[in-house]
Design an enzyme around this catalytic site. Sequence first.
Site, PDB file in Angstrom:
ATOM      1  N   GLY A   1       0.819  -1.196   0.000  1.00 22.36           N
ATOM      2  CA  GLY A   1       0.000   0.000   0.000  1.00 22.36           C
ATOM      3  C   GLY A   1       0.855   1.249   0.000  1.00 22.36           C
ATOM      4  O   GLY A   1       2.073   1.202   0.204  1.00 22.36           O
ATOM      5  N   CYS A   2       0.205   2.374  -0.255  1.00 22.54           N
ATOM      6  CA  CYS A   2       0.932   3.640  -0.379  1.00 22.54           C
ATOM      7  C   CYS A   2       1.469   4.103   0.974  1.00 22.54           C
ATOM      8  O   CYS A   2       2.664   4.353   1.115  1.00 22.54           O
ATOM      9  CB  CYS A   2       0.030   4.687  -1.007  1.00 22.54           C
ATOM     10  SG  CYS A   2      -1.624   4.803  -0.281  1.00 22.54           S
ATOM     11  N   TYR A   3       0.586   4.190   1.965  1.00 21.14           N
ATOM     12  CA  TYR A   3       1.080   4.553   3.296  1.00 21.14           C
ATOM     13  C   TYR A   3       2.138   3.561   3.782  1.00 21.14           C
ATOM     14  O   TYR A   3       3.192   3.962   4.275  1.00 21.14           O
ATOM     15  CB  TYR A   3      -0.069   4.596   4.307  1.00 21.14           C
ATOM     16  CG  TYR A   3      -0.990   5.793   4.223  1.00 21.14           C
ATOM     17  CD1 TYR A   3      -0.500   7.091   4.353  1.00 21.14           C
ATOM     18  CD2 TYR A   3      -2.365   5.630   4.055  1.00 21.14           C
ATOM     19  CE1 TYR A   3      -1.358   8.196   4.307  1.00 21.14           C
ATOM     20  CE2 TYR A   3      -3.228   6.722   4.008  1.00 21.14           C
ATOM     21  CZ  TYR A   3      -2.719   8.005   4.137  1.00 21.14           C
ATOM     22  OH  TYR A   3      -3.571   9.085   4.102  1.00 21.14           O
TER      23      TYR A   3
END
Lengths: 343, 343, 343, 343
Positions: free
Chosen positions: B148-150
């Site tokens: 994921g991005c985070y």
Amino acid sequence: MVKVGIVGGTGYTGVELLRLLASHQEVEVVAITSRAESGRRVDDLYPNLRGIYDLAYTEPAPKTLAACDIVFFATPHNVAMNLVPELLAAGTRVIDLSADYRIRDDQLWSKWYGEPHASPELLADAVYGLPEVNRAQIVDAQLLACPGCYPTSVQLGLIPLLSRGLVDPAHLIASSASGVSGAGRQAKIDNLLSEVSDSFKAYGVAGHRHLPEIEQGLSDVAGSPVSLTFVPHLLPMIRGIHSTLFAQLNDSAVDLQGLYEQWYVDEPFVDVLPAGVFPQTRTVKGANRCQISLQVPQGRDTVVIMVAIDNLVKGASGQAIQNMNIMLGLPEDMGLKQIGLLP
Amino acid sequence: MVKVGIVGGTGYTGVELLRLLASHQEVEVVAITSRAESGRRVDDLYPNLRGIYDLAYTEPAPKTLAACDIVFFATPHNVAMNLVPELLAAGTRVIDLSADYRIRDDQLWSKWYGEPHASPELLADAVYGLPEVNRAQIVDAQLLACPGCYPTSVQLGLIPLLSRGLVDPAHLIASSASGVSGAGRQAKIDNLLSEVSDSFKAYGVAGHRHLPEIEQGLSDVAGSPVSLTFVPHLLPMIRGIHSTLFAQLNDSAVDLQGLYEQWYVDEPFVDVLPAGVFPQTRTVKGANRCQISLQVPQGRDTVVIMVAIDNLVKGASGQAIQNMNIMLGLPEDMGLKQIGLLP
Amino acid sequence: MVKVGIVGGTGYTGVELLRLLASHQEVEVVAITSRAESGRRVDDLYPNLRGIYDLAYTEPAPKTLAACDIVFFATPHNVAMNLVPELLAAGTRVIDLSADYRIRDDQLWSKWYGEPHASPELLADAVYGLPEVNRAQIVDAQLLACPGCYPTSVQLGLIPLLSRGLVDPAHLIASSASGVSGAGRQAKIDNLLSEVSDSFKAYGVAGHRHLPEIEQGLSDVAGSPVSLTFVPHLLPMIRGIHSTLFAQLNDSAVDLQGLYEQWYVDEPFVDVLPAGVFPQTRTVKGANRCQISLQVPQGRDTVVIMVAIDNLVKGASGQAIQNMNIMLGLPEDMGLKQIGLLP
Amino acid sequence: MVKVGIVGGTGYTGVELLRLLASHQEVEVVAITSRAESGRRVDDLYPNLRGIYDLAYTEPAPKTLAACDIVFFATPHNVAMNLVPELLAAGTRVIDLSADYRIRDDQLWSKWYGEPHASPELLADAVYGLPEVNRAQIVDAQLLACPGCYPTSVQLGLIPLLSRGLVDPAHLIASSASGVSGAGRQAKIDNLLSEVSDSFKAYGVAGHRHLPEIEQGLSDVAGSPVSLTFVPHLLPMIRGIHSTLFAQLNDSAVDLQGLYEQWYVDEPFVDVLPAGVFPQTRTVKGANRCQISLQVPQGRDTVVIMVAIDNLVKGASGQAIQNMNIMLGLPEDMGLKQIGLLP
């Protein structure tokens, strides 16, 4: 009518004072100064004020200012501390929105601002204008130091916890973010739309000038020194400060929601949101309001407090007027009934 | 040419795959699916691609997809886990940009996503595609779970410290902020410009779905469970993630700047900035790059790490292509030489 | 490799040249100048270029520049016209992105720029670098005057109509809007985010410096003088120009959509959109592309042409490189294959 | 106190009515309806109103609404025309912010809105609420049709010229631009921040629904049919409309600045700016104010008029309250003294 003067009226806190005072029934702005724009009509620089004020900028002449009942300094630091002694001597009360009188220790002030303080003898009598803490002392203040924008948000968020000794005071964390208007109306490449729009960054991580002010205030309520890691960030928007605060709980059985609601129940401008609702800067845009929410994620031992204010209102000009109202014995919300401009 | 398919090609990670793959010399996109837009030309929906692709969306037919060498899933969660078994059985390698295969424990997955996992038997063999940690395993992956991005930003920021055991793993803090594109291209009032422009807020404070993924990855490198307080915020802009990470140092004598520079010295897409320079999301906009900076404010015991990525590139589609290159034995930066679009 | 120099490399068109040239296989940037930042590394000022260029700014020394095959001037007006004669004498070819050589009539230039032209003898030989009009002349240009951003959008939008004599040349109207990067990277209050974000205004209505350039170009293709009412506006965003053009048709029977499609059919960087699809600046962001659409509302006698470009690419640095490619006999799209960054 | 009801209170014009009416001394909001949010507190949806209103949304029950003195419709078109007959019959006065009663010709209305009008018998008596034109008729209106946002800006800009017959009525041009809040609070992909931020585009060029309303109003003041080419654009911001109007002068000797200043000298909410000062949407943000400027570029025969309003205030809810004040015989600016929020 109370006669009001504003020193430094071309900046954003200056024009915000004008916007807010336009709806205040008991004061009249009689002087507004600017060296750079002397002679220019205020509504020529700020056409949103056309038809509202019939004022032009003047040079900051002490005599004119001393004829005011109250003078606001909406200036960068290092201006007020040179002019204030003369005004106080003339019996004019001063509300300083700059940093000049916020820190009681002039050595500490000098360390952060890089020069000697010009009127250190006034520091002891300057009242720190956070009404939620100092209301009683504000009433009689002759020289009021209006808190910084970040410090207002961080202090209002942490005061209940520190006052009650519920968190570790040695490892407080503030991850704050501000709109660009906090940097003022100055010709700097760093604040061009093309430089800061569509982007986000931290700045001043090694040490921001608001840190000693915050630690001073928090230490006062904690009753002992606190240590804060403070990281400000720049938001790609004009107005608003949001502080996300982290602290380690030493007692997980306390009803924190209840504590905060009770703590601020009588405060006209602090609004503890219902559990699960988080503040947004847009709901306080243009309003003298602080919205607070808190959460203990996963029921662990770290509490997260979120605080939103408008940096130009509760973080500056609105708070200054709130202090003025207290100093004048007026209803605290006079001239401060603006509602957040949403959307 | 390697034949590539994209499932879910109308979303932002789908169109970003197309943008990046257009400059990739060794692959050809042969299929792109969308139930809602089936039959519509890709460049009709995304006119920036006119003249670049001669493709139309099709229904996601397993047969067509199975004819690809590699299929990307640029879908919300809950799509890939139903289609992937059939593709793997057909010998097609899969790169899943969604959350379906990121968490090894299917019970934990179910707890956060609110439903049973549809193909839990594949979880053990799915490779978590953070090249900076797992490059060796990625080479032979049949099923790759793209982070994921985070999680990408938080893990890259904390890995060196946790790997070396330099910080308290029980009190990690991540104050992250993302552009709105992270919420995808879905018709939701919450993400209208009129709702999220000019504002800033925290969300998902009680528990964001990226938390277990981050804690899993950090625990792996730490060698024991870590505990993270993770607060995501929404930025009033399209692209970019910035994570500000806080940790308590248990050894203040280490040269952290040197540690980070050395740790990532051979990484093509991780850039440790010089001391005192802080990352901005704008410098990585559109680029498959992670920029990191660190600071120990006031020389106290809390370290602050700042990390910036483009959520759609190093946080999604760029990282997916980086993984693809590793899986195919190609130069890792093929198709990923875009430079941050600044200003 | 062709040796390239850039004068004025700290501004937005300078850094954009660097971004684009990084993917150009046949040129090498060997010198980049800045008086203010001499000695500073380029990637220190622009961290998006870290790892891409190993260059530092230098003083603009004629000798160094004359050693280049091609020198770009990415400067405000009034710089190139003083340095160019020496460079041309040394055999260096010049591509000037500023306004110094765009207007053939030095009296007209002086009227609009408020000073005498420093090298009027070069105006006759300077080639106006709008490839869609002047490709043949560009090939051998020693001094190329790159068109302005507004002029590119307005000319490409009106050329087919004026060339064919289909509209009243005496009442042309251009309502254009530009992102703030068009104002350059200069410390001006007017371009602070706090001044221009969340707002929209016209400016330069009485007379913008791009007007004579546009009228010169349009008169050339019309074969007689044209008269344009040109109103530029400032958009609250960084990149992009959109021109909405109005003209009165003197023949309503012409297939305008077909005319435009045919007119630009061989142009690599002009894209006439399908009927009913209107251009958006976001679809050309970062790309050397001009998208055009046209409409005759209500079937009346006024045609509306909409044109979108990225002011820093097709409106400046991309067009400059396109011209360079033509001058060097290279494929016209070399180094110019970037796709619009959407979203 | 006048009892006020609001139908459609979850949209942006609804919440704007609430914000403005909060400072109105003579009215009380007693009912606010929403089918979707029935039962939910208003300040739960709009936390900027916490402490201001103690109201919850209800179903739109005719009986409750008929008990109000005045009912505002802050709904999309097609709602008011079905409910209004019953309210009027009950003696309740109606202010409709939607398009249902703006066009006198029900056939024309049907052509643009694609359905028959539900209460065409009321069209003749509906008063078009542009106070600067119709103040006398508004006083006794039972059914008031509040003008659209674009129509307000275009009409106020062109009325003096058309009334005096100074321009060619057959070739009027309006190049207008609006913030995204004009599209309302609806879950549409087209209005996501990720779709419309950082971009600019025209839309509705073939024919926008506000065109017939504008042409009707302009024809009335011109005394004969006018023809307008109207191109709306979408701005990447929340609030504000700016219209740039072009017309061909048939008499170049008239003092247009003087004409406009005189025309609007007694209007409380129309502000003709000094010559050379152009309006910006930011100076009217949140204020019920229209700022106008005009210019004849190069002294040629085309006049350019620039008009700025806040689409949600003078373009909708503020104008609705202005009309209400006139209908009730109250001071026209009651509740409308908000100053533009700048910066």
